[in-house]
Write an enzyme that holds these catalytic residues in place. Sequence first.
Site, short mmCIF file in Angstrom:
data_model
loop_
_atom_site.label_atom_id
_atom_site.label_comp_id
_atom_site.label_asym_id
_atom_site.label_seq_id
_atom_site.Cartn_x
_atom_site.Cartn_y
_atom_site.Cartn_z
N TYR A 154 0.82 -1.22 0.00
CA TYR A 154 0.00 0.00 0.00
C TYR A 154 0.85 1.27 0.00
O TYR A 154 0.69 2.15 -0.86
CB TYR A 154 -0.98 -0.01 1.19
N LYS A 158 1.39 4.15 -3.01
CA LYS A 158 1.01 5.56 -2.87
C LYS A 158 2.20 6.49 -3.10
O LYS A 158 2.07 7.57 -3.68
CB LYS A 158 0.40 5.80 -1.48
P1 NAP Z 1 -13.45 2.68 -0.98
O1 NAP Z 1 -14.55 3.21 -0.12
O2 NAP Z 1 -13.14 1.21 -0.90
O3 NAP Z 1 -13.76 3.07 -2.49
C1 NAP Z 1 -12.92 2.64 -3.54
C2 NAP Z 1 -13.79 2.19 -4.70
O4 NAP Z 1 -12.90 1.82 -5.77
C3 NAP Z 1 -14.63 0.95 -4.38
O5 NAP Z 1 -15.93 1.05 -4.89
C4 NAP Z 1 -13.85 -0.14 -5.09
O6 NAP Z 1 -14.60 -1.28 -5.44
C5 NAP Z 1 -13.35 0.58 -6.31
N1 NAP Z 1 -12.29 -0.14 -6.96
C6 NAP Z 1 -11.31 -0.88 -6.39
N2 NAP Z 1 -10.56 -1.46 -7.31
C7 NAP Z 1 -11.07 -1.09 -8.52
C8 NAP Z 1 -10.74 -1.41 -9.86
N3 NAP Z 1 -9.72 -2.25 -10.16
N4 NAP Z 1 -11.45 -0.85 -10.86
C9 NAP Z 1 -12.49 -0.02 -10.58
N5 NAP Z 1 -12.89 0.27 -9.32
C10 NAP Z 1 -12.18 -0.26 -8.31
O7 NAP Z 1 -12.09 3.42 -0.65
P2 NAP Z 1 -11.79 4.95 -0.21
O8 NAP Z 1 -11.45 4.93 1.22
O9 NAP Z 1 -12.80 5.85 -0.74
O10 NAP Z 1 -10.42 5.16 -0.99
C11 NAP Z 1 -10.35 5.89 -2.22
C12 NAP Z 1 -8.89 6.21 -2.49
O11 NAP Z 1 -8.38 6.98 -1.41
C13 NAP Z 1 -8.01 4.95 -2.57
O12 NAP Z 1 -7.02 5.14 -3.55
C14 NAP Z 1 -7.41 4.89 -1.18
O13 NAP Z 1 -6.18 4.20 -1.20
C15 NAP Z 1 -7.23 6.36 -0.87
N6 NAP Z 1 -7.12 6.70 0.55
C16 NAP Z 1 -8.09 6.32 1.44
C17 NAP Z 1 -7.92 6.67 2.79
C18 NAP Z 1 -8.93 6.26 3.84
O14 NAP Z 1 -8.63 6.44 5.06
N7 NAP Z 1 -10.11 5.80 3.50
C19 NAP Z 1 -6.80 7.39 3.20
C20 NAP Z 1 -5.85 7.75 2.26
C21 NAP Z 1 -6.02 7.42 0.93
P3 NAP Z 1 -14.45 -2.61 -4.52
O15 NAP Z 1 -15.27 -2.32 -3.30
O16 NAP Z 1 -14.99 -3.68 -5.40
O17 NAP Z 1 -13.00 -2.79 -4.19
#
Ligand code: NAP
Length: 261
Positions: A154, A158
């Site tokens: 991860y 990033k």
């Molecule tokens: P999330 O709620 O899991 O949303 C991510 C979405 O992307 C989900 O619907 C997921 O589907 C979809 N996805 C995953 N792999 C994919 C693929 N190969 N093709 C198309 N869609 C795909 O996550 P989030 O927390 O909003 O995170 C969004 C971004 O922010 C990510 O890059 C994450 O690393 C980053 N981020 C998050 C946090 C945090 O604390 N939440 C902090 C820093 C950075 P599935 O459910 O099927 O996987």
Amino acid sequence: MSDWLGLSGRRAVVTGAGSGIGQGSALALARVGVQVVAIDRDDAALATTLDMARAADLPIDGVACDVTDSAALSRSAADLAAVDILVNAAGIGRAGSLLDLDLEDWEAVLAVNLTGYLRTAREFAPAMVERGGGSLIHIASISARHPQPGSGAYSASKSAVAMMSQQLAYELGPSGVRSNSVSPGLVRTPMTESYYQADGVAQRRDAAVPIGRVARADDIADVVVFLASDRARYVTGADITVDGGFSTRLMGTVPRPGFDG
Ligand code: NAP
């Protein structure tokens, strides 16, 4: 100030738009008049975003597509009109320490979080270059700079995305296309929701952030909207930390007798 952002009528693609930060970004862009195409591999999640958009009368269409599937992504992109804005938010995590991690899990995370971001840039940026403008926004993480133990590829993914964004900024700058990353800290989304179900975790996480709470998706989305707009016209190659001050805490984690107040 009525249209300070000047985004009305622009077009955007947002990946990972079925959930969390991608969903928040799609809705926030649509609220300021951007025509949004929401991409996600999760049909049900995508349908939820589209229902939310319909209920609020927001201009969001959806395309079910996995960003690791180059052929499917190319087909989807070919069906769409050129866009002005790309938001890369589709991301995954896989647990594991670096010495024990299954290499398939390492590759799977890089395929979505790094190569997936590049694939979409390669699909949507050329039309921006041709038209002489556009904005690429990549959701990275503070774990790009602060290794997240037990989280396999991860942090590496990033960190690489933040650099990829800078390289895109360098290579595309002369064409008028900007590229920036946004690094959230702790955000409560479906990706992280299971942590918050454990006793006391939500309170302890809130208390760990100088601003007093973990982020909601819209805290990140508002920064995405700014970067998408011409108000950020001189911002490229930047990484914007959006963590409520969480990553400032290093010096507070060690004892300093006489300076503990
Ligand atoms: P999330 O709620 O899991 O949303 C991510 C979405 O992307 C989900 O619907 C997921 O589907 C979809 N996805 C995953 N792999 C994919 C693929 N190969 N093709 C198309 N869609 C795909 O996550 P989030 O927390 O909003 O995170 C969004 C971004 O922010 C990510 O890059 C994450 O690393 C980053 N981020 C998050 C946090 C945090 O604390 N939440 C902090 C820093 C950075 P599935 O459910 O099927 O996987």
